[in-house]
Every structure is written in structure tokens, then in C-alpha cells.
Motif scaffolding. Sequence first.
Motif, mmCIF file in Angstrom:
data_model
loop_
_atom_site.group_PDB
_atom_site.id
_atom_site.type_symbol
_atom_site.label_atom_id
_atom_site.label_comp_id
_atom_site.label_asym_id
_atom_site.label_seq_id
_atom_site.Cartn_x
_atom_site.Cartn_y
_atom_site.Cartn_z
ATOM 1 N N THR A 54 22.771 -8.601 16.273
ATOM 2 C CA THR A 54 23.739 -7.510 16.338
ATOM 3 C C THR A 54 23.976 -6.863 14.973
ATOM 4 O O THR A 54 24.520 -5.760 14.910
ATOM 5 C CB THR A 54 25.087 -8.010 16.894
ATOM 6 O OG1 THR A 54 25.555 -9.121 16.116
ATOM 7 C CG2 THR A 54 24.924 -8.467 18.341
ATOM 8 N N ALA A 55 23.561 -7.537 13.902
ATOM 9 C CA ALA A 55 23.729 -6.973 12.553
ATOM 10 C C ALA A 55 22.651 -5.946 12.226
ATOM 11 O O ALA A 55 22.800 -5.163 11.280
ATOM 12 C CB ALA A 55 23.709 -8.088 11.515
ATOM 13 N N VAL A 56 21.558 -5.912 12.999
ATOM 14 C CA VAL A 56 20.468 -4.958 12.743
ATOM 15 C C VAL A 56 20.894 -3.578 13.227
ATOM 16 O O VAL A 56 21.388 -3.422 14.344
ATOM 17 C CB VAL A 56 19.178 -5.396 13.466
ATOM 18 C CG1 VAL A 56 18.080 -4.349 13.271
ATOM 19 C CG2 VAL A 56 18.722 -6.752 12.954
ATOM 20 N N GLU A 57 20.719 -2.572 12.389
ATOM 21 C CA GLU A 57 21.072 -1.205 12.747
ATOM 22 C C GLU A 57 20.043 -0.634 13.721
ATOM 23 O O GLU A 57 18.837 -0.765 13.516
ATOM 24 C CB GLU A 57 21.139 -0.322 11.497
ATOM 25 C CG GLU A 57 22.247 -0.701 10.521
ATOM 26 C CD GLU A 57 23.636 -0.398 11.068
ATOM 27 O OE1 GLU A 57 23.734 0.455 11.970
ATOM 28 O OE2 GLU A 57 24.598 -1.029 10.610
ATOM 29 N N SER A 58 20.541 0.012 14.772
ATOM 30 C CA SER A 58 19.637 0.574 15.774
ATOM 31 C C SER A 58 18.753 1.668 15.189
ATOM 32 O O SER A 58 17.666 1.933 15.698
ATOM 33 C CB SER A 58 20.433 1.135 16.952
ATOM 34 O OG SER A 58 21.299 2.186 16.528
ATOM 35 N N GLY A 59 19.207 2.311 14.109
ATOM 36 C CA GLY A 59 18.428 3.373 13.493
ATOM 37 C C GLY A 59 17.085 2.906 12.969
ATOM 38 O O GLY A 59 16.169 3.712 12.785
ATOM 39 N N ALA A 60 16.953 1.585 12.748
ATOM 40 C CA ALA A 60 15.680 1.059 12.260
ATOM 41 C C ALA A 60 14.567 1.265 13.277
ATOM 42 O O ALA A 60 13.392 1.310 12.920
ATOM 43 C CB ALA A 60 15.811 -0.428 11.927
ATOM 44 N N ALA A 61 14.938 1.410 14.546
ATOM 45 C CA ALA A 61 13.925 1.618 15.589
ATOM 46 C C ALA A 61 13.382 3.039 15.581
ATOM 47 O O ALA A 61 12.320 3.300 16.163
ATOM 48 C CB ALA A 61 14.517 1.301 16.966
ATOM 49 N N ALA A 73 0.807 -1.224 0.000
ATOM 50 C CA ALA A 73 0.000 0.000 0.000
ATOM 51 C C ALA A 73 0.835 1.267 0.000
ATOM 52 O O ALA A 73 0.353 2.328 -0.404
ATOM 53 C CB ALA A 73 -0.934 0.011 1.219
ATOM 54 N N ALA A 74 2.098 1.184 0.439
ATOM 55 C CA ALA A 74 2.942 2.372 0.573
ATOM 56 C C ALA A 74 3.139 3.063 -0.779
ATOM 57 O O ALA A 74 3.421 2.412 -1.782
ATOM 58 C CB ALA A 74 4.284 1.991 1.179
ATOM 59 N N VAL A 75 2.989 4.387 -0.782
ATOM 60 C CA VAL A 75 3.108 5.131 -2.045
ATOM 61 C C VAL A 75 4.150 6.233 -1.977
ATOM 62 O O VAL A 75 4.698 6.622 -3.003
ATOM 63 C CB VAL A 75 1.741 5.733 -2.456
ATOM 64 C CG1 VAL A 75 0.779 4.659 -2.899
ATOM 65 C CG2 VAL A 75 1.146 6.561 -1.327
ATOM 66 N N THR A 76 4.431 6.747 -0.789
ATOM 67 C CA THR A 76 5.435 7.802 -0.678
ATOM 68 C C THR A 76 6.757 7.213 -0.211
ATOM 69 O O THR A 76 6.809 6.126 0.366
ATOM 70 C CB THR A 76 4.987 8.885 0.325
ATOM 71 O OG1 THR A 76 4.987 8.336 1.656
ATOM 72 C CG2 THR A 76 3.588 9.396 -0.011
ATOM 73 N N GLU A 107 10.056 3.884 3.566
ATOM 74 C CA GLU A 107 11.135 3.811 4.547
ATOM 75 C C GLU A 107 10.623 3.284 5.880
ATOM 76 O O GLU A 107 11.292 2.489 6.553
ATOM 77 C CB GLU A 107 11.765 5.191 4.728
ATOM 78 C CG GLU A 107 12.582 5.658 3.528
ATOM 79 C CD GLU A 107 13.092 7.080 3.695
ATOM 80 O OE1 GLU A 107 12.842 7.666 4.787
ATOM 81 O OE2 GLU A 107 13.716 7.606 2.763
ATOM 82 N N THR A 108 9.427 3.729 6.279
ATOM 83 C CA THR A 108 8.837 3.257 7.529
ATOM 84 C C THR A 108 8.567 1.761 7.470
ATOM 85 O O THR A 108 8.833 1.029 8.435
ATOM 86 C CB THR A 108 7.527 4.000 7.830
ATOM 87 O OG1 THR A 108 7.792 5.400 7.949
ATOM 88 C CG2 THR A 108 6.888 3.500 9.120
ATOM 89 N N VAL A 109 8.057 1.298 6.338
ATOM 90 C CA VAL A 109 7.784 -0.137 6.175
ATOM 91 C C VAL A 109 9.074 -0.936 6.282
ATOM 92 O O VAL A 109 9.113 -1.994 6.934
ATOM 93 C CB VAL A 109 7.095 -0.404 4.824
ATOM 94 C CG1 VAL A 109 7.043 -1.906 4.539
ATOM 95 C CG2 VAL A 109 5.684 0.170 4.828
#
Length: 316
Positions: free
Chosen positions: A194-201, A119-122, A127-129
Motif C-alpha cells: 500500500t506504500a507504493v504509489e499507483s503513479g509508478a504503473a 544503460a539509461a542516459v536520459t 524515470e522509467t527505470v
Amino acid sequence: MKRRALLAALAPLTAGCFGATRAETDQPPATETPGQQSTETPDTQSTATPDTTGSADREEAVGKIDTAQDRLREAVYIYAGGVSSELLDVSAATEEFDDRSVLLKLSDVQTAINEAERAAVTAEQKETVESLREMHRFLTRATDLQAWLIEGHEAVADTYDAIDDGDDGDTVKAELDAVEQAVDKAGDPLEAVTAVESGAADSTDAISTTEFERKVTQFENEMDVLDQLHGSLSTIQAEREELDAARAKADNGDYYSAEQAAERAADSLDETVETLETLDEDPPEHAGAFNYQIEDVLALARDYAAEADDLQNRYG
């Protein structure tokens, strides 16, 4: 002791087979009314691309993203035992951790994220998804890792009891193998977490960046302590057998060999005591789940070190 088999449950959550994003709507070519001539010249004709994204599409995407956020928040709540939304409240010492319920909810989360992606269009929505998908990956692997750390914690307690009770070598070995298996099985999910970037939160409201970073620290430090306890218990058991061998040599009149065996055991156990004392005096951050076990294993190592010193003096 509980034994787990979650690979089948984890597979669909980590497979990475996700739906494609919504395609652009094709626009029909402009037509000219017969007999009508355009009054615009090529130099003055507009070159701007019209915004074909309707507000209805954007609102639909917002709703789908909100649903995915809600589902992820529910998964975090289940992870925390239904009494809080703090991941840090769950540790290796947690007795009631329902990994299967978390994974079932994460399946719903994945479905919601896939719908939000379509559904994301923008650019912002997309990025949020993607951030939600990263947090889903994190929580999926964290669930597996958490369960193995809990199992390792239980195995350390069982191994300590077996040695302290004077159980036979085969019994102790079986318990040590269970600790080793927990350490080995926790390796891959720890690497993935540990490979997941904290910025994703940052783009989600289910897990804050601070909580994410503290949870990763907890995982790393609990894993480190579990590994050290496994090594210490393995040494204690090995030197326990060496002391039995020393007594047998002394019974056969070979006091020199008995003294040498007791000396080797004493040296090894003294090193283990030093390692555990350092761990006890300066425990890693967020690894308090193992504090009592560190104290217990340290006391056990001191007892056997004293016994080794006594036998060495007796046979010397």
C-alpha cells in the motif's frame, strides 16, 4: 495445510543493492595549434554545453528497458497462473498459486532492471527505470502477501471444519493459531504494497494503474475479512467452551452459575452474528473469495447462539 518459508527467497529481491548509473564520458581539454590565435572574443564565445550523449547509447538503453518491461510482464503472467495477465484473477481462494516461480522470475526482472539502470542516459529513461523498480518491489511484496492470504483462507476453512466436527479444543486452537499467523505475517507485505504509489504503473505496460489500484483494494479488503473471520471463529470457540462449562455446572446442580454462563455466551454470540450478518449483506469490494466462508461461519455462529439461548432458558 501448506506452510511457507520465503524469507530467504525474498531477501535478494528486496535488499535494494543496485548498480550505479553510467558515468559521464570525460572529454579531453581543447588544444590550440601553435602559432594560431583564436579569432573569438570572450563576449562572443559559445557557453552552451555540447550534447555528448550518443544515439547509440540511447538506443542501447531503450533495448535494456524493453527487456526489463518484458521480464516484468512475464512475472505478472506467472503470478496469474499462466492463463491471463490480470492480477485480480488471483485471490485468497486461488488453490494453485506458485509463489516460488514468481519469485524466481522476479530475480530475472531485477537483473534486467539493474542493466537498464546502468544503460539509461536520459532523464525520461531513468524515470522509467525507477518506475519499473517500484513495480518490481510491488510485485515482490504482493507475491508474499498473496501466499499468506491464501494460507489464511485455507486455515479458516480448516478451523470451521474443526469446530463444526466437534473436535477437541487443542485441535481447534492449532487451526486458529494458523489463521492468526497468516494475519500477522500478511501485515508487513500489505503495508509495503500500500506504500507504493499507483503513479509508478504509468510508465510501465506490465501493470495498468487501474489494475494496480484494484489489486491493492483486493488485498486490503481480503485482509480485513480474514481478520474478522479469525475474530468470529475465536469467539465461537470460546463460547463453545463456555457452554460446555455451563452444562458441567448444571450437572453439579449449580443452575444459577450455569444460567449465567449460558447468558454470557448468548450475548457474545449474538454480537458475532450481527457482525457476520453485516459482512454477509455488504461484502467488501473484490473480497468475494471469502463469501462462502462468511456464510458458513455465520451459520455456525447462529447455531451456537441458538444453543446458548436454549441452555439459558433451560437453566433459568
